[in-house]
Motif scaffolding. Sequence first.
Motif, PDB file in Angstrom:
ATOM      1  N   MET A  69      79.147  28.328 -46.764  1.00 43.63           N
ATOM      2  CA  MET A  69      80.334  27.923 -45.990  1.00 43.63           C
ATOM      3  C   MET A  69      79.944  26.890 -44.927  1.00 43.63           C
ATOM      4  SD  MET A  69      82.145  31.591 -45.314  1.00 43.63           S
ATOM      5  CE  MET A  69      83.289  32.310 -46.509  1.00 43.63           C
ATOM      6  N   GLY A  70      78.808  27.132 -44.293  1.00 43.05           N
ATOM      7  CA  GLY A  70      78.315  26.156 -43.315  1.00 43.05           C
ATOM      8  C   GLY A  70      78.084  24.804 -43.982  1.00 43.05           C
ATOM      9  N   LEU A  71      77.597  24.832 -45.217  1.00 45.61           N
ATOM     10  CA  LEU A  71      77.392  23.586 -45.966  1.00 45.61           C
ATOM     11  C   LEU A  71      78.729  22.890 -46.226  1.00 45.61           C
ATOM     12  CD1 LEU A  71      75.865  21.563 -47.694  1.00 45.61           C
ATOM     13  CD2 LEU A  71      75.861  23.240 -49.557  1.00 45.61           C
ATOM     14  N   VAL A  72      79.722  23.647 -46.647  1.00 44.60           N
ATOM     15  CA  VAL A  72      81.022  23.058 -46.985  1.00 44.60           C
ATOM     16  C   VAL A  72      81.636  22.382 -45.762  1.00 44.60           C
ATOM     17  CG1 VAL A  72      83.398  23.575 -47.685  1.00 44.60           C
ATOM     18  CG2 VAL A  72      81.486  24.675 -48.870  1.00 44.60           C
ATOM     19  N   ILE A  73      81.659  23.067 -44.641  1.00 45.38           N
ATOM     20  CA  ILE A  73      82.290  22.486 -43.452  1.00 45.38           C
ATOM     21  C   ILE A  73      81.447  21.334 -42.900  1.00 45.38           C
ATOM     22  CG2 ILE A  73      81.366  24.241 -41.882  1.00 45.38           C
ATOM     23  CD1 ILE A  73      83.907  24.037 -40.226  1.00 45.38           C
ATOM     24  N   SER A  74      80.138  21.427 -43.023  1.00 46.20           N
ATOM     25  CA  SER A  74      79.275  20.325 -42.563  1.00 46.20           C
ATOM     26  C   SER A  74      79.509  19.071 -43.389  1.00 46.20           C
ATOM     27  CB  SER A  74      77.806  20.719 -42.672  1.00 46.20           C
ATOM     28  OG  SER A  74      77.511  21.805 -41.824  1.00 46.20           O
ATOM     29  N   ALA A  75      79.677  19.256 -44.683  1.00 45.80           N
ATOM     30  CA  ALA A  75      79.947  18.096 -45.535  1.00 45.80           C
ATOM     31  C   ALA A  75      81.350  17.564 -45.249  1.00 45.80           C
ATOM     32  CB  ALA A  75      79.790  18.471 -47.011  1.00 45.80           C
ATOM     33  N   GLY A  76      82.294  18.461 -45.027  1.00 50.19           N
ATOM     34  CA  GLY A  76      83.657  18.035 -44.712  1.00 50.19           C
ATOM     35  C   GLY A  76      83.714  17.262 -43.396  1.00 50.19           C
TER      36      GLY A  76
ATOM     37  N   ILE B  73      86.622  25.098 -44.173  1.00 52.57           N
ATOM     38  CA  ILE B  73      86.689  23.646 -44.010  1.00 52.57           C
ATOM     39  C   ILE B  73      88.080  23.218 -43.518  1.00 52.57           C
ATOM     40  CG2 ILE B  73      87.177  23.212 -46.459  1.00 52.57           C
ATOM     41  CD1 ILE B  73      85.559  20.624 -46.222  1.00 52.57           C
ATOM     42  N   SER B  74      89.115  23.931 -43.930  1.00 52.26           N
ATOM     43  CA  SER B  74      90.464  23.611 -43.445  1.00 52.26           C
ATOM     44  C   SER B  74      90.586  23.849 -41.948  1.00 52.26           C
ATOM     45  CB  SER B  74      91.510  24.469 -44.165  1.00 52.26           C
ATOM     46  OG  SER B  74      91.534  24.177 -45.537  1.00 52.26           O
ATOM     47  N   CYS B  82      96.827  23.894 -44.646  1.00 52.06           N
ATOM     48  CA  CYS B  82      95.677  24.237 -45.489  1.00 52.06           C
ATOM     49  C   CYS B  82      95.124  25.606 -45.107  1.00 52.06           C
ATOM     50  CB  CYS B  82      94.584  23.183 -45.349  1.00 52.06           C
ATOM     51  SG  CYS B  82      95.180  21.482 -45.371  1.00 52.06           S
ATOM     52  N   ILE B  83      95.073  25.906 -43.810  1.00 51.60           N
ATOM     53  CA  ILE B  83      94.596  27.215 -43.362  1.00 51.60           C
ATOM     54  C   ILE B  83      95.496  28.306 -43.931  1.00 51.60           C
ATOM     55  CG2 ILE B  83      94.384  28.708 -41.327  1.00 51.60           C
ATOM     56  CD1 ILE B  83      93.561  26.148 -39.741  1.00 51.60           C
ATOM     57  N   ASN B  84      96.819  28.146 -43.763  1.00 47.78           N
ATOM     58  CA  ASN B  84      97.749  29.131 -44.315  1.00 47.78           C
ATOM     59  C   ASN B  84      97.516  29.328 -45.803  1.00 47.78           C
ATOM     60  OD1 ASN B  84      99.069  29.666 -41.917  1.00 47.78           O
ATOM     61  ND2 ASN B  84     100.675  28.132 -42.254  1.00 47.78           N
ATOM     62  N   TYR B  85      97.394  28.212 -46.515  1.00 52.23           N
ATOM     63  CA  TYR B  85      97.240  28.287 -47.962  1.00 52.23           C
ATOM     64  C   TYR B  85      95.999  29.093 -48.355  1.00 52.23           C
ATOM     65  CZ  TYR B  85      96.599  26.942 -52.795  1.00 52.23           C
ATOM     66  OH  TYR B  85      96.419  26.984 -54.158  1.00 52.23           O
ATOM     67  N   HIS B  86      94.862  28.789 -47.733  1.00 53.03           N
ATOM     68  CA  HIS B  86      93.624  29.453 -48.149  1.00 53.03           C
ATOM     69  C   HIS B  86      93.548  30.895 -47.655  1.00 53.03           C
ATOM     70  CE1 HIS B  86      91.889  26.105 -50.257  1.00 53.03           C
ATOM     71  NE2 HIS B  86      92.158  25.296 -49.261  1.00 53.03           N
ATOM     72  N   ILE B  87      94.181  31.210 -46.525  1.00 56.46           N
ATOM     73  CA  ILE B  87      94.259  32.624 -46.117  1.00 56.46           C
ATOM     74  C   ILE B  87      95.053  33.406 -47.169  1.00 56.46           C
ATOM     75  CG2 ILE B  87      95.395  34.193 -44.489  1.00 56.46           C
ATOM     76  CD1 ILE B  87      94.499  32.422 -42.211  1.00 56.46           C
ATOM     77  N   ILE B  88      96.159  32.828 -47.596  1.00 58.53           N
ATOM     78  CA  ILE B  88      96.988  33.501 -48.596  1.00 58.53           C
ATOM     79  C   ILE B  88      96.234  33.650 -49.917  1.00 58.53           C
ATOM     80  CG2 ILE B  88      99.062  33.226 -50.035  1.00 58.53           C
ATOM     81  CD1 ILE B  88     100.404  31.962 -47.506  1.00 58.53           C
TER      82      ILE B  88
END
Lengths: 133, 133, 133, 133, 133, 133
Positions: A69-76, B73-74, B82-88
């Motif tokens: 997850m840290g990788l995903v957000i870092s790349a984002g 990442i959202s 995007c946050i709402n979508y991925h929480i759901i």
Amino acid sequence: MEERREPDYQYTEAEVAQRSRIAATFLSSRASLNEIVTAADNFLVKRFYNIDHNTYLEGEIPAKYKELMGLVISAGLRCDDCINYHIIQSFRLGASRQEQEESLNVALVVGGSIVVPHLRRAYALLAELYPAA
Amino acid sequence: MEERREPDYQYTEAEVAQRSRIAATFLSSRASLNEIVTAADNFLVKRFYNIDHNTYLEGEIPAKYKELMGLVISAGLRCDDCINYHIIQSFRLGASRQEQEESLNVALVVGGSIVVPHLRRAYALLAELYPAA
Amino acid sequence: MEERREPDYQYTEAEVAQRSRIAATFLSSRASLNEIVTAADNFLVKRFYNIDHNTYLEGEIPAKYKELMGLVISAGLRCDDCINYHIIQSFRLGASRQEQEESLNVALVVGGSIVVPHLRRAYALLAELYPAA
Amino acid sequence: MEERREPDYQYTEAEVAQRSRIAATFLSSRASLNEIVTAADNFLVKRFYNIDHNTYLEGEIPAKYKELMGLVISAGLRCDDCINYHIIQSFRLGASRQEQEESLNVALVVGGSIVVPHLRRAYALLAELYPAA
Amino acid sequence: MEERREPDYQYTEAEVAQRSRIAATFLSSRASLNEIVTAADNFLVKRFYNIDHNTYLEGEIPAKYKELMGLVISAGLRCDDCINYHIIQSFRLGASRQEQEESLNVALVVGGSIVVPHLRRAYALLAELYPAA
Amino acid sequence: MEERREPDYQYTEAEVAQRSRIAATFLSSRASLNEIVTAADNFLVKRFYNIDHNTYLEGEIPAKYKELMGLVISAGLRCDDCINYHIIQSFRLGASRQEQEESLNVALVVGGSIVVPHLRRAYALLAELYPAA
């Protein structure tokens, strides 16, 4: 109370540095800069580092997935140092190359082509860490 | 070839909408806007949506963790929809409240206090999806 | 050890809410969402809030300027809730309207016209807090 | 009409360059690139540079704090060149090391761990500008 | 010296507002907030608005394409107000719906799925401006 | 169906590399990193690259303007590699230096002074591609 057990690493940082020249360069430059920050002994920076450390410990979510997850957000957010760090941490926790690539795919689709230059450099590190599939 | 199996959802979108007013509002507004996009029938938008769909399928990484990665990442990129979508989506795939919170913690520490207003709204949705622990 | 004394506020939040309808709406929605976060009682979120609080205390840099710094970075990162919060905090610590505008100018020149929609909403709040110069 | 007096610098850029190798490298590369931009003589770029210059002049807010605000937003937006520039400008206007660190703390808590790689490099510059506390 | 001729608009803002409820709402809220900014009469804000205006005038690049460029970067930076503004400006300068969609496609591929919620709202505006192809 | 014809380039990448040392360095490093990505043969990365390629083809908007749009958003999102790429592509499609500068002006005013360090490096590349006007 949760989220507190240290993960069991399959490799030390030194072992990673031996496998990959890119990782070695990154880890050594990070270590010497961190020494400068440590010497400054700033109270709030230390507290922040402490939270940071705690965030990636074993919890309901296994540490390996937290590092990915840290990788995903870092790349984002397009931070090469952070990408290198979390690829190495995920590797140390046993993530497969395929898992690293699937994580990068989430960052690519969410973050768009602006992520591609970072993706290229990430793949160069992956190629060294996981030679000849 | 990998990353291609559809995940098994534990809840339909309709069931989620019944549990949570916030989710219901979001899902219905998203659906009606998506209709407008679909009606436009833009070739590259459709191709992009197709990649997007494929990114979160079951693979080496279970779909649940991919959706939680999407959440991280959202939140890091501060996109409420995007946050709402991925929480759901994570909820529909069986993620516990604790897993959702640990994911948000990664976003909080990586993204900083600028994430907090989104975190607050995320917790409001979590409170409806996971009532009275 | 430094950076630890609580600042002396010239106005309470309640007094600010009485002066400005925009502030009142923001503060009340923030308070009720924060209640939801507090109820969740997440260990790392609480630690993060604690660092956040400590960052803006009186130190070598007076608290007023720290809040204005918070305003500048919030506008640069384009977070309306954060902008509202730091305008209110700066006001409570005695910042003049001119100081608020000079801070927003730093954000405008650094962040560009993408900041303008947030600048407009910030000026609407300023107009209520500092009526008829 | 306000915000217009040039600040009184305690150090010239040349003196800063003599104190710090990092500053010297940055200032000389910036100068030679700026020559290329100046040679192009683009009307709107010149107007933009002019606004930029005016933003940081003495006003209701002292120039030193404006430069520290520039540092905070630069770190929040993660721009190494901008961070170097505003650390140097703040130093030239008499900011103490403690003031620089408190400013960076605002950026760290607002911007999150994604700021850390830039923080490390900032501390390396601070260590050269403010040797042996 | 270049980049200075005002473009010839095919529609006034009032005509656009009559065609589209979304545009009407946006334009009227923008106008009343701009009044507040204008009343403040901040020297640097006015200078910034002046540069901003000059940037989109007729030049080597026709004004229509500059407005579409404004749309692309606004969508990439995810600013709904800016997206609305540049869609309207492009429409007023005769951009076809297809040109608007191709511009949004650049933003989508560069900016990723995080752009999608803004894309949806942009398509809702396009549907009102260009009814029933 | 539209947006599909390959553009007619006035220069090959090799010719560009011969004109400019900056372009040569960028193109060769990009090529060798792309080889590593290609070797990995990731399904979704390939699909993403395919959409990316299609986005900039001739359509209602001429390819030259699409590449300049790519330049504007790349500068707004502050990605040096992407800026280099789109400057080179625009050059190959016959964009004049003035058109490149007008595009960068859109990015500068929208993105603010945080764009300036990237603008400087962009001008260094422009100076090599368009010598002595």
